[in-house]
Design an enzyme around this catalytic site. Structure first.
Site, mmCIF file in Angstrom:
data_model
loop_
_atom_site.group_PDB
_atom_site.id
_atom_site.type_symbol
_atom_site.label_atom_id
_atom_site.label_comp_id
_atom_site.label_asym_id
_atom_site.label_seq_id
_atom_site.Cartn_x
_atom_site.Cartn_y
_atom_site.Cartn_z
ATOM 1 N N GLY A 89 0.948 -1.243 0.008
ATOM 2 C CA GLY A 89 -0.113 -0.040 0.184
ATOM 3 C C GLY A 89 0.776 1.181 -0.022
ATOM 4 O O GLY A 89 1.998 1.137 0.081
ATOM 5 N N GLY A 105 -0.649 -5.160 0.736
ATOM 6 C CA GLY A 105 -1.856 -5.028 -0.078
ATOM 7 C C GLY A 105 -1.819 -5.803 -1.214
ATOM 8 O O GLY A 105 -2.922 -6.091 -1.783
ATOM 9 N N GLU A 147 4.853 -6.417 7.502
ATOM 10 C CA GLU A 147 4.333 -4.999 8.195
ATOM 11 C C GLU A 147 5.246 -4.844 9.282
ATOM 12 O O GLU A 147 5.339 -3.527 9.931
ATOM 13 C CB GLU A 147 2.937 -4.850 8.195
ATOM 14 C CG GLU A 147 2.138 -4.814 7.088
ATOM 15 C CD GLU A 147 1.866 -5.976 6.255
ATOM 16 O OE1 GLU A 147 2.394 -6.934 6.481
ATOM 17 O OE2 GLU A 147 1.293 -5.681 5.208
ATOM 18 N N ASP A 199 -2.485 -6.786 7.736
ATOM 19 C CA ASP A 199 -4.141 -5.982 7.494
ATOM 20 C C ASP A 199 -4.293 -6.779 6.199
ATOM 21 O O ASP A 199 -4.264 -7.868 6.056
ATOM 22 C CB ASP A 199 -3.762 -4.832 7.602
ATOM 23 C CG ASP A 199 -2.938 -3.973 6.510
ATOM 24 O OD1 ASP A 199 -2.125 -4.899 5.925
ATOM 25 O OD2 ASP A 199 -3.413 -2.621 6.008
HETATM 26 C C1 QUE Z 1 6.276 -3.217 4.653
HETATM 27 C C2 QUE Z 1 5.087 -2.598 3.918
HETATM 28 C C3 QUE Z 1 5.667 -2.242 2.672
HETATM 29 C C4 QUE Z 1 6.837 -2.133 2.360
HETATM 30 C C5 QUE Z 1 7.947 -2.723 2.870
HETATM 31 C C6 QUE Z 1 7.555 -3.144 4.142
HETATM 32 C C7 QUE Z 1 4.481 -1.576 1.783
HETATM 33 C C8 QUE Z 1 4.728 -1.152 0.386
HETATM 34 C C9 QUE Z 1 6.118 -1.064 0.034
HETATM 35 C C10 QUE Z 1 6.654 -0.697 -1.076
HETATM 36 C C11 QUE Z 1 7.812 -1.179 -1.725
HETATM 37 C C12 QUE Z 1 8.335 -0.735 -2.780
HETATM 38 C C13 QUE Z 1 7.833 0.444 -3.629
HETATM 39 C C14 QUE Z 1 6.763 0.891 -3.010
HETATM 40 C C15 QUE Z 1 6.000 0.396 -1.819
HETATM 41 O O1 QUE Z 1 7.282 -1.657 1.008
HETATM 42 O O2 QUE Z 1 3.233 -1.727 2.218
HETATM 43 O O3 QUE Z 1 6.100 1.901 -3.563
HETATM 44 O O4 QUE Z 1 8.165 0.869 -4.525
HETATM 45 O O5 QUE Z 1 4.073 -0.614 -0.238
HETATM 46 O O6 QUE Z 1 8.415 -3.593 5.020
HETATM 47 O O7 QUE Z 1 3.846 -2.672 4.299
#
Ligand code: QUE
Length: 328
Positions: free
Chosen positions: A67, A116, A139, A147
């Site tokens: 997310g 997500g 998370e 979640d």
């Molecule tokens: C826990 C998370 C997320 C995460 C890393 C975590 C998460 C998430 C992203 C993420 C990773 C790369 C991206 C980006 C988002 O990493 O929810 O836009 O380019 O979106 O340890 O919950």
């Protein structure tokens, strides 16, 4: 291109297809994507020409990385509770709508699938993974909690596999995700175009014809140790049990737990314990209530900072908060 739509939904043959199309963010879900996905779902549900839905991620690297937690961090720091609420309420409503979707919901997971991304796939009947799939609920590393309805899903995985995945954020390759029960079918990437063509005919059973048998592997190899350690009733007991194992694997799990937010781990344990005897809808309501506390705890901003903003992977966590406060 910023004018590229971040979700591309269309009817192809007898299938509704949805492409999550924000590849530079690994297709992580922001609120506009959640709203477009929800609208596509409603359209496909009510279109009699659509026999099933195929969900994919663009760019070849990711299905969906999670997310928009960077934005949630900014909103939390700005004290904008209403905007935080709008995001999570919208996401969780979409997760429930996927679970209740009356036609086969088929995710083709050919890359990173976390948080997500698990939420838009795991509530559907078919979760197809390839050798490039990598699934996790990471998370606790950013002081959030599992979640998107996984407080319902994780306690229902075999033994204590769900608690292991939730606390450590362990990353499962495609075949391992089938072993664990997060995914349902393994299909090599090379066969995905042919599977996709077959699905456009409207027969979800095509998945079974392309799927390859998954033999017991890395998950089976640690399963007894997972149950011995992550079945313990407290964090302290889990850490002690891992210490008693005396294996390289157990030491690595313990080192991983040492890096996670203490508050987030305590919340996660209680969440999965409660989720085990609740419906999916009840679990999603519990998760939404938890976001109102957890997102505004200093650990969340610090975790997102350390993992996704500054990327120093050196979060400075607060003392463990009282879990009862988070659930009240
Ligand atoms: C826990 C998370 C997320 C995460 C890393 C975590 C998460 C998430 C992203 C993420 C990773 C790369 C991206 C980006 C988002 O990493 O929810 O836009 O380019 O979106 O340890 O919950």
């Amino acid at each position: 291109m910023s004018d590229e739509p971040s979700v591309i939904a269309r009817r192809e043959g007898a299938a509704g297809t949805i492409l999550m199309n924000r590849p530079r963010a690994l297709n992580a879900l922001d609120l506009p994507m959640i709203e477009q996905l929800s609208a596509a779902l409603r359209g496909f549900r009510d279109d009699p020409e659509v026999k099933l839905v195929v969900l994919e991620g663009a760019g070849g690297r990711a299905f969906c990385a999670g997310g928009d937690v960077r934005r949630m961090r900014e909103l939390a720091l700005a004290g904008d509770a209403a905007a935080v609420e709008a995001f999570f309420a919208g996401e969780y409503a979409m997760n429930l709508a996927i679970a209740e979707f009356p036609k086969p919901w088929i995710s083709l997971i050919d890359g990173v699938c976390m948080g997500g991304g698990i939420g838009v796939s795991v509530h559907g009947r078919y979760r197809v993974v390839t050798e490039h799939a990598l699934l996790a609920m990471p998370e606790t590393a950013i002081a959030l909690f599992p979640d998107v309805g996984t407080s319902y899903v994780l306690p229902r995985l075999p033994g204590s596999v769900g608690m292991w995945l939730a606390l450590t954020g362990a990353r499962l390759k495609g075949a391992e995700a089938v072993e664990a029960g997060l995914a349902t079918h393994y299909v090599p990437r090379a066969d995905l175009p042919a599977l996709r063509e077959a699905l456009l005919e409207g027969e979800a059973e095509a998945v079974g014809r392309f799927a390859q048998i998954v033999h017991p592997g890395a998950v089976a190899a640690v399963r007894d140790a997972v149950d011995r350690c992550f079945g313990e009733p407290s964090l302290e007991a889990i850490e002690d049990a891992l210490g008693r194992e005396g294996t390289e694997w157990a030491n690595a799990q313990r080192a991983t737990l040492m890096r996670m937010s203490p508050t987030s781990m305590a919340v996660t344990m209680e969440l999965l314990r409660r989720g085990a005897s609740m419906s999916l809808a009840e679990c999603l309501r519990m998760e939404l209530a938890l976001t109102r506390k957890v997102v505004f705890h200093p650990d969340f901003a610090e975790g997102v900072r350390a993992v996704l903003v500054d990327k120093d992977n050196a979060p400075r966590w607060a003392e463990r908060a009282r879990v009862e406060e988070m659930f009240s």
